[in-house]
Design a protein around this motif. Structure first.
Motif, PDB file in Angstrom:
ATOM      1  N   ASN A   1       0.832  -1.206   0.000  1.00  0.00           N
ATOM      2  CA  ASN A   1       0.000   0.000   0.000  1.00  0.00           C
ATOM      3  C   ASN A   1       0.866   1.256   0.000  1.00  0.00           C
ATOM      4  O   ASN A   1       0.490   2.288  -0.560  1.00  0.00           O
ATOM      5  N   ASN A   2       2.009   1.162   0.636  1.00  0.00           N
ATOM      6  CA  ASN A   2       2.979   2.267   0.663  1.00  0.00           C
ATOM      7  C   ASN A   2       4.356   1.682   0.368  1.00  0.00           C
ATOM      8  O   ASN A   2       5.153   1.453   1.288  1.00  0.00           O
ATOM      9  N   PRO A   3       4.660   1.423  -0.896  1.00  0.00           N
ATOM     10  CA  PRO A   3       5.876   0.668  -1.224  1.00  0.00           C
ATOM     11  C   PRO A   3       7.173   1.397  -0.921  1.00  0.00           C
ATOM     12  O   PRO A   3       8.220   0.769  -0.776  1.00  0.00           O
ATOM     13  N   GLY A   4       7.178   2.724  -0.847  1.00  0.00           N
ATOM     14  CA  GLY A   4       8.364   3.466  -0.461  1.00  0.00           C
ATOM     15  C   GLY A   4       9.300   3.819  -1.597  1.00  0.00           C
ATOM     16  O   GLY A   4      10.073   4.777  -1.492  1.00  0.00           O
ATOM     17  N   SER A   5       9.283   3.081  -2.666  1.00  0.00           N
ATOM     18  CA  SER A   5      10.110   3.381  -3.836  1.00  0.00           C
ATOM     19  C   SER A   5       9.368   2.895  -5.074  1.00  0.00           C
ATOM     20  O   SER A   5       8.461   2.055  -4.977  1.00  0.00           O
ATOM     21  N   PRO A   6       9.731   3.414  -6.258  1.00  0.00           N
ATOM     22  CA  PRO A   6       8.990   3.060  -7.465  1.00  0.00           C
ATOM     23  C   PRO A   6       8.940   1.547  -7.705  1.00  0.00           C
ATOM     24  O   PRO A   6       9.945   0.844  -7.549  1.00  0.00           O
ATOM     25  N   CYS A   7       7.773   1.075  -8.073  1.00  0.00           N
ATOM     26  CA  CYS A   7       7.581  -0.332  -8.410  1.00  0.00           C
ATOM     27  C   CYS A   7       6.328  -0.457  -9.266  1.00  0.00           C
ATOM     28  O   CYS A   7       5.604   0.528  -9.492  1.00  0.00           O
ATOM     29  N   ILE A   8       6.087  -1.658  -9.753  1.00  0.00           N
ATOM     30  CA  ILE A   8       4.888  -1.962 -10.529  1.00  0.00           C
ATOM     31  C   ILE A   8       4.121  -3.044  -9.779  1.00  0.00           C
ATOM     32  O   ILE A   8       4.682  -4.091  -9.429  1.00  0.00           O
ATOM     33  N   ILE A   9       2.846  -2.780  -9.528  1.00  0.00           N
ATOM     34  CA  ILE A   9       1.999  -3.727  -8.798  1.00  0.00           C
ATOM     35  C   ILE A   9       0.874  -4.168  -9.725  1.00  0.00           C
ATOM     36  O   ILE A   9       0.093  -3.348 -10.210  1.00  0.00           O
ATOM     37  N   VAL A  10       0.797  -5.455  -9.995  1.00  0.00           N
ATOM     38  CA  VAL A  10      -0.287  -6.039 -10.784  1.00  0.00           C
ATOM     39  C   VAL A  10      -1.200  -6.765  -9.811  1.00  0.00           C
ATOM     40  O   VAL A  10      -0.760  -7.654  -9.081  1.00  0.00           O
ATOM     41  N   SER A  11      -2.464  -6.357  -9.766  1.00  0.00           N
ATOM     42  CA  SER A  11      -3.365  -6.900  -8.757  1.00  0.00           C
ATOM     43  C   SER A  11      -4.784  -6.980  -9.300  1.00  0.00           C
ATOM     44  O   SER A  11      -5.197  -6.158 -10.118  1.00  0.00           O
ATOM     45  N   ALA A  12      -5.529  -7.971  -8.838  1.00  0.00           N
ATOM     46  CA  ALA A  12      -6.921  -8.143  -9.252  1.00  0.00           C
ATOM     47  C   ALA A  12      -7.844  -7.377  -8.295  1.00  0.00           C
ATOM     48  O   ALA A  12      -7.490  -7.135  -7.140  1.00  0.00           O
ATOM     49  N   SER A  13      -9.025  -6.939  -8.773  1.00  0.00           N
ATOM     50  CA  SER A  13      -9.650  -7.337 -10.029  1.00  0.00           C
ATOM     51  C   SER A  13      -9.446  -6.289 -11.121  1.00  0.00           C
ATOM     52  O   SER A  13      -9.100  -5.149 -10.834  1.00  0.00           O
ATOM     53  N   GLY A  14      -9.709  -6.728 -12.367  1.00  0.00           N
ATOM     54  CA  GLY A  14      -9.419  -5.879 -13.511  1.00  0.00           C
ATOM     55  C   GLY A  14     -10.285  -4.645 -13.639  1.00  0.00           C
ATOM     56  O   GLY A  14      -9.863  -3.652 -14.236  1.00  0.00           O
ATOM     57  N   MET A  15     -11.506  -4.687 -13.087  1.00  0.00           N
ATOM     58  CA  MET A  15     -12.399  -3.527 -13.125  1.00  0.00           C
ATOM     59  C   MET A  15     -12.505  -2.868 -11.752  1.00  0.00           C
ATOM     60  O   MET A  15     -13.390  -2.054 -11.511  1.00  0.00           O
ATOM     61  N   ALA A  16     -11.593  -3.265 -10.842  1.00  0.00           N
ATOM     62  CA  ALA A  16     -11.534  -2.689  -9.500  1.00  0.00           C
ATOM     63  C   ALA A  16     -12.851  -2.841  -8.753  1.00  0.00           C
ATOM     64  O   ALA A  16     -13.293  -1.938  -8.036  1.00  0.00           O
TER      65      ALA A  16
ATOM     66  N   VAL B   1      -2.903   2.124 -14.411  1.00  0.00           N
ATOM     67  CA  VAL B   1      -3.053   1.767 -15.818  1.00  0.00           C
ATOM     68  C   VAL B   1      -4.188   0.764 -15.935  1.00  0.00           C
ATOM     69  O   VAL B   1      -4.122  -0.342 -15.382  1.00  0.00           O
ATOM     70  N   LEU B   2      -5.243   1.139 -16.655  1.00  0.00           N
ATOM     71  CA  LEU B   2      -6.392   0.267 -16.898  1.00  0.00           C
ATOM     72  C   LEU B   2      -6.133  -0.547 -18.157  1.00  0.00           C
ATOM     73  O   LEU B   2      -5.760   0.011 -19.190  1.00  0.00           O
ATOM     74  N   THR B   3      -6.339  -1.858 -18.052  1.00  0.00           N
ATOM     75  CA  THR B   3      -5.872  -2.741 -19.130  1.00  0.00           C
ATOM     76  C   THR B   3      -6.974  -3.535 -19.811  1.00  0.00           C
ATOM     77  O   THR B   3      -6.719  -4.597 -20.356  1.00  0.00           O
ATOM     78  N   GLY B   4      -8.188  -3.053 -19.801  1.00  0.00           N
ATOM     79  CA  GLY B   4      -9.244  -3.805 -20.471  1.00  0.00           C
ATOM     80  C   GLY B   4     -10.578  -3.138 -20.307  1.00  0.00           C
ATOM     81  O   GLY B   4     -10.692  -2.017 -19.807  1.00  0.00           O
ATOM     82  N   TYR B   5     -11.617  -3.857 -20.701  1.00  0.00           N
ATOM     83  CA  TYR B   5     -12.964  -3.325 -20.658  1.00  0.00           C
ATOM     84  C   TYR B   5     -13.369  -3.006 -19.221  1.00  0.00           C
ATOM     85  O   TYR B   5     -13.142  -3.791 -18.302  1.00  0.00           O
ATOM     86  N   GLN B   6     -13.972  -1.837 -19.043  1.00  0.00           N
ATOM     87  CA  GLN B   6     -14.453  -1.392 -17.736  1.00  0.00           C
ATOM     88  C   GLN B   6     -15.970  -1.223 -17.815  1.00  0.00           C
ATOM     89  O   GLN B   6     -16.468  -0.309 -18.462  1.00  0.00           O
ATOM     90  N   ALA B   7     -16.689  -2.121 -17.176  1.00  0.00           N
ATOM     91  CA  ALA B   7     -18.149  -2.104 -17.264  1.00  0.00           C
ATOM     92  C   ALA B   7     -18.728  -0.890 -16.546  1.00  0.00           C
ATOM     93  O   ALA B   7     -18.157  -0.386 -15.571  1.00  0.00           O
ATOM     94  N   VAL B   8     -19.873  -0.440 -17.039  1.00  0.00           N
ATOM     95  CA  VAL B   8     -20.577   0.677 -16.419  1.00  0.00           C
ATOM     96  C   VAL B   8     -20.847   0.362 -14.951  1.00  0.00           C
ATOM     97  O   VAL B   8     -21.270  -0.738 -14.596  1.00  0.00           O
ATOM     98  N   GLY B   9     -20.578   1.344 -14.083  1.00  0.00           N
ATOM     99  CA  GLY B   9     -20.843   1.186 -12.672  1.00  0.00           C
ATOM    100  C   GLY B   9     -19.684   0.652 -11.861  1.00  0.00           C
ATOM    101  O   GLY B   9     -19.746   0.651 -10.633  1.00  0.00           O
ATOM    102  N   THR B  10     -18.611   0.214 -12.507  1.00  0.00           N
ATOM    103  CA  THR B  10     -17.454  -0.276 -11.769  1.00  0.00           C
ATOM    104  C   THR B  10     -16.517   0.882 -11.430  1.00  0.00           C
ATOM    105  O   THR B  10     -16.555   1.941 -12.062  1.00  0.00           O
ATOM    106  N   ARG B  11     -15.646   0.671 -10.450  1.00  0.00           N
ATOM    107  CA  ARG B  11     -14.678   1.712 -10.112  1.00  0.00           C
ATOM    108  C   ARG B  11     -13.742   1.966 -11.287  1.00  0.00           C
ATOM    109  O   ARG B  11     -13.323   3.104 -11.526  1.00  0.00           O
TER     110      ARG B  11
END
Length: 461
Positions: free
Chosen positions: A325-340, A361-371
């Motif tokens: 949540n607070n990584p402290g230095s630059p990194c890339i976090i890949v985490s589910a779910s895809g539509m948040a 970075v959003l990487t796909g379809y985001q359905a109406v009403g999702t975060r």
């Protein structure tokens, strides 16, 4: 007097999620897909309503693939009393077990959080189903290979065909009472980086086709949206959060990150996959690559190279996730779910969205009403666990990761049937996308195409 075989649209009609289709004759009843509704609360409430399905009279359930909006209702169906077979491919069976166990865990956890924090309207908040319901569902799974004909009722047979969407995904061919219907499930793209293209549909009087991208065309050039976002973010000392579906999307993101770093288009920083479900799915994909699955392209072997080159750090425990949540230095976090809509990515968003140095970075379809859709549409704040969180981080959309066929590919797929269907029903899309695709099929292929209403009942030719 016997009645004609029929099809009833019990979900994914006028919306993207909740796939459920009942095919029946006088002698057989088969449900294709049992998916959860996702998105706005009005849709999610449908998950709690009685299904209205004749569970005692269902001969079989056929699952096209392992995404939650196609298989996530199975435990609820079993809780209602269904005890028949659930047909799917062996790979789908592996992935369904991962997806449903995770779904039950998240629902139990969300109910606990809601009760502890008091932000639920219900007292007490309850999960839609629990792990016991999931285990009961998994005992009913009956794996069949692509191309294998299976009896699913007194006058019904099913054949699954490769759909090229995710590993194990299928289009479903059903012959019931002498009528044949083909249901697309979710169709993949001709240029999926890992999977071979979907098979053409078998000849059938009726085709049911998805329309997630029914009014859009994917860009020919993927561009450098992700690479440039990583470069900018790391330069200002921030971290990149990538909400990604645990099944298939995480694999594609890792493959692209590997190529970006290899080609010097993104700096080498730590890469974390913070999703036990995604990590388990990654092993299913790697095993399929190792055994030379015919669903995969030869170049899929690069996925194993990507994981090693990036030195991907898998995060399985809650404590490790909280540290990110607070990584402290630059990194890339890949985490589910895809539509948040749920999962660990929600906690990361709550902590990282307020910081202007960070990027999502959003990487796909985001359905109406999702975060995810709210972020895509430029929301200045989003609600997470009962509180509004300011959105100050950079939001980037990278549409190149979609593994849904676009409008051109969907029309081409319907048109590739050896014999034109008598009717096409367009489902699994927002209203405008579904209608646009129906109009194109009618105009381009001269085949009647209709967007059915929820609950609509039609006869099969």
């Amino acid at each position: 007097m016997p009645t004609s075989p029929s099809l009833t649209f019990l979900g994914a009609a006028g919306t993207v999620t909740g796939s459920r289709f009942l095919v029946e004759s006088d002698a057989s009843r088969v449900l294709v897909d049992a998916g959860l509704y996702q998105g706005p609360s009005a849709l999610r409430r449908r998950n709690w309503a009685p299904s209205g399905l004749p569970v005692d009279d269902l001969d079989a359930v056929v699952v096209s693939h392992a995404h939650l909006d196609h298989c996530g209702y199975l435990p609820r169906l079993v809780r209602e009393g269904y005890r028949g077979p659930i047909l799917c491919t062996p790979e789908t069976a592996e992935l369904v077990a991962i997806v449903l166990r995770d779904s039950a865990h998240l629902q139990e956890e969300d109910a606990r959080l809601a009760n502890d924090a008091g932000f639920s309207k219900h007292r007490p908040a309850l999960p839609l189903y629990d792990l016991a319901d999931v285990e009961s569902s998994l005992r009913l799974l009956s794996p069949v290979e692509h191309g294998q004909e299976v009896e699913v009722g007194a006058d019904a047979r099913a054949v699954l065909h490769p759909a090229g969407h995710i590993l194990g995904s299928s289009t479903v061919e059903l012959e019931v009472g002498g009528a044949r219907v083909v249901l697309s499930g979710d169709l993949g793209r001709d240029r999926h980086p890992l999977l071979r293209p979907p098979d053409p549909p078998p000849s059938a009087g009726t085709i049911v086709v998805e329309s997630t991208y029914g009014d859009r065309r994917h860009p020919d050039d993927a561009g450098d949206a992700m690479g440039s976002a990583i470069r900018r973010t790391v330069a200002r000392g921030g971290s990149v959060l990538i909400p990604a579906f645990a099944v298939d999307r995480t694999e594609l993101v890792l493959l692209e990150l590997h190529r970006l770093v290899r080609d010097g288009r993104a700096p080498r920083v730590p890469v974390f996959v913070d999703s036990p479900m995604a990590l388990a799915t990654l092993e299913v994909y790697r095993a399929a690559i190792a055994r030379g699955s015919g669903q995969l392209r030869p170049e899929a072997r690069e996925l194993a190279e990507a994981v090693e080159d990036l030195q991907v750090r898998g995060v399985r425990d809650a404590e490790g996730s909280m540290r990110l949540n607070n990584p402290g230095s630059p990194c890339i976090i890949v985490s589910a779910s895809g539509m948040a809509t749920g999962g660990r990515v929600i906690h990361h968003l709550a902590h990282q969205l307020p910081d202007r140095r960070n990027c999502v970075v959003l990487t796909g379809y985001q359905a109406v009403g999702t975060r995810g859709r709210q972020l895509l549409d430029g929301a200045r704040q989003v609600k997470i666990h009962g509180r509004y969180v300011p959105v100050r981080a950079e939001i980037v959309d990278d549409p190149s990761f979609s593994v849904h066929a676009d409008a051109d590919e969907l029309v081409a797929w319907v048109g590739s049937a050896a014999t034109p269907p008598q009717a096409v029903y367009v489902v699994h899309g927002e209203a405008t996308a579904a209608q646009a695709l129906a109009d194109r099929i009618t105009d381009d292929l001269d085949v009647p195409a209709v967007v059915p209403r929820l609950g609509e009942h039609v006869l099969l030719g």
